[in-house]
Design a protein around this motif. Structure first.
Motif, PDB file in Angstrom:
ATOM      1  N   TRP A 147      11.922  -0.828   1.969  1.00 16.46           N
ATOM      2  CA  TRP A 147      10.871  -0.644   0.979  1.00 16.46           C
ATOM      3  C   TRP A 147      11.594  -0.443  -0.344  1.00 16.46           C
ATOM      4  CZ3 TRP A 147       6.497  -0.772  -1.476  1.00 16.46           C
ATOM      5  CH2 TRP A 147       6.049   0.260  -2.308  1.00 16.46           C
ATOM      6  N   SER A 180       5.695  -1.805   3.875  1.00 22.82           N
ATOM      7  CA  SER A 180       4.649  -1.756   2.842  1.00 22.82           C
ATOM      8  C   SER A 180       3.759  -2.973   3.015  1.00 22.82           C
ATOM      9  CB  SER A 180       5.287  -1.809   1.445  1.00 22.82           C
ATOM     10  OG  SER A 180       6.013  -3.018   1.302  1.00 22.82           O
ATOM     11  N   ALA A 181       2.605  -2.927   2.335  1.00 26.46           N
ATOM     12  CA  ALA A 181       1.734  -4.110   2.310  1.00 26.46           C
ATOM     13  C   ALA A 181       2.176  -5.052   1.196  1.00 26.46           C
ATOM     14  CB  ALA A 181       0.282  -3.680   2.094  1.00 26.46           C
ATOM     15  N   GLY A 182       2.598  -4.488   0.063  1.00 26.34           N
ATOM     16  CA  GLY A 182       3.019  -5.299  -1.074  1.00 26.34           C
ATOM     17  C   GLY A 182       4.473  -5.726  -0.927  1.00 26.34           C
ATOM     18  N   MET A 229      -3.427   1.595   6.749  1.00 28.69           N
ATOM     19  CA  MET A 229      -3.660   1.771   5.308  1.00 28.69           C
ATOM     20  C   MET A 229      -5.095   1.425   4.906  1.00 28.69           C
ATOM     21  SD  MET A 229      -0.125   0.533   3.481  1.00 28.69           S
ATOM     22  CE  MET A 229       0.441  -0.681   4.639  1.00 28.69           C
ATOM     23  N   ARG A 256      -1.228  -2.729  -7.954  1.00 26.24           N
ATOM     24  CA  ARG A 256       0.030  -2.626  -8.676  1.00 26.24           C
ATOM     25  C   ARG A 256      -0.276  -2.519 -10.164  1.00 26.24           C
ATOM     26  NH1 ARG A 256       1.759  -1.490  -4.454  1.00 26.24           N
ATOM     27  NH2 ARG A 256       3.463  -2.437  -3.267  1.00 26.24           N
ATOM     28  N   HIS A 304       0.298   7.059  -6.945  1.00 25.00           N
ATOM     29  CA  HIS A 304       0.569   6.008  -5.947  1.00 25.00           C
ATOM     30  C   HIS A 304       0.436   6.550  -4.521  1.00 25.00           C
ATOM     31  CE1 HIS A 304       2.751   1.941  -5.286  1.00 25.00           C
ATOM     32  NE2 HIS A 304       2.059   2.265  -4.196  1.00 25.00           N
ATOM     33  N   ALA A 335      -2.842   4.634  -0.383  1.00 27.02           N
ATOM     34  CA  ALA A 335      -2.665   4.404   1.059  1.00 27.02           C
ATOM     35  C   ALA A 335      -1.191   4.542   1.382  1.00 27.02           C
ATOM     36  CB  ALA A 335      -3.160   3.026   1.456  1.00 27.02           C
ATOM     37  N   THR A 382       2.098   4.456   3.721  1.00 24.01           N
ATOM     38  CA  THR A 382       2.585   3.710   4.885  1.00 24.01           C
ATOM     39  C   THR A 382       2.801   4.693   6.033  1.00 24.01           C
ATOM     40  OG1 THR A 382       3.748   2.211   3.425  1.00 24.01           O
ATOM     41  CG2 THR A 382       4.396   2.176   5.717  1.00 24.01           C
TER      42      THR A 382
END
Ligand code: NDP
Ligand code: OXD
Length: 311
Positions: A49, A69-71, A94, A226, A274, A277, A279
């Protein structure tokens, strides 16, 4: 099979937690934690990450890179990113967190808690509860893993919900729009915008003064994705000139948000650090170990990023 786990130092024991959770699921794997020293062995799988500078160049033979992470924006611009699949987390616990944040925002503005907070700061007894106002029309930007869960939760809570994505999506009870051709129409009917887009070259600074102006007067912007998807100066201007009613921001162009950033003290802005959600290691390790097993038996991993699209 060699797996390297690399997490930023500010995450404390997170690397150890990931390594333990993966070892439990992949007992024969040799799992190392990145210490910051040069990587001196072949790495088959990297789990990371926000990888430290130079790390990606040291894993040229990786068979896949997994983001915790999702991003994936933190990796995509690195020219040394190996040509293997980059695999992200899909929901992995998430979605429910994201949906609860969006629900909080929707109720906050529908019931006028923003105005009551301002009145309280002035010791002003202002019984304008908004109870008889209709629920705002919520527009979800991005109808992927997290956007879809969020759109459904809002719909189930009684909010009129629409959503916008690159390709047309079909979600029961949600009006959907797709592509740049339908963006203005989507914005024009959105009173509360929830941003759940990935950061890509196409979405960078997507929300600027023209897009804020395209939203109805008194609209609200909630950015959970973001920071660089919106132009912070344009958002401040739209709040200050009275066009936008408020903003709830979980992500910023620069994180941590600088102490002197105008968002902190702005009456119309709610800042969260931040945390929309988090992780979760256990469901995340389930997804990553399942995907490693898929690759090892010759199947494609689930959740691989489309490198051309950037997400
Ligand atoms: P997905 O990849 O599953 O979904 C992305 C969605 O955005 C898709 O619907 C996609 O369209 C749409 N999209 C992408 N590019 C465009 C574009 N140019 N125009 C219109 N629509 C576009 O992502 P997730 O739902 O898993 O996550 C979304 C983002 O949330 C992450 O990238 C991350 O940045 C952020 N995030 C933030 C967290 C926080 O704590 N604040 C935690 C977790 C994630 P299509 O359906 O056509 O592909
Ligand atoms: C993510 C995040 O992308 O935590 O998963 O922001």
């Amino acid at each position: 099979m060699h797996i390297l786990v690399s997490m930023p130092s500010h995450q404390g024991d997170k690397a150890r937690d990931w390594a333990q959770a993966l070892q439990h699921r992949l007992p024969t794997a040799q799992i190392a934690i990145d210490t910051g020293a040069p990587v001196d062995q072949t790495v088959d799988y990297l789990v990371t990450w926000q990888p430290r500078a130079g790390l990606l160049a040291q894993v040229p033979n990786a068979r896949a890179i997994f983001t915790a992470s999702a991003g994936v924006d933190a990796l995509m611009n690195d020219p040394t990113l190996p040509h293997c699949p980059v695999v992200r987390l899909c929901d992995a616990g998430m979605g429910d967190q994201m949906a609860s944040f969006a629900l909080y925002a929707a109720f906050h503005y529908w019931r006028g808690f923003d105005r009551m907070r301002v009145a309280q700061n002035r010791a002003s007894w202002s019984p304008d509860t908004g109870a008889v106002a209709p629920r705002p029309s919520v527009g979800v930007l991005g109808l992927g893993a997290l956007g879809q869960v969020t759109a459904r939760a809002l719909r189930e809570a009684g909010f009129p919900v629409s959503g916008w994505s690159r390709r047309k999506r079909d979600i029961d009870g949600v009006s959907t729009y797709a592509g740049s051709a339908e963006f203005e129409e989507f914005l024009a009917q959105t009173n509360l915008l929830i941003c759940l887009l990935p950061l890509t070259p196409d979405t960078h600074h997507l929300l600027d003064h023209a897009r804020f102006a395209a939203m109805p007067r008194e609209a609200v912007v909630v950015n959970l994705a973001r920071g660089d998807i919106l132009v912070e100066g344009d958002l401040l201007a739209a709040l200050d000139n009275g066009h936008l009613r408020g903003a709830m921001l979980d992500v910023f162009a620069t994180e941590p948000l600088a102490e002197d950033h105008p968002f902190w003290a702005h009456e119309k802005v709610v800042v969260t650090p931040h945390i929309a959600a988090e992780t979760l290691v256990e469901p995340g390790a389930d997804q990553i170990s399942d995907n490693i097993n898929r690759i090892e038996r010759g199947d494609k991993p689930l959740g691989a990023v489309d490198r051309d699209a950037g997400y």
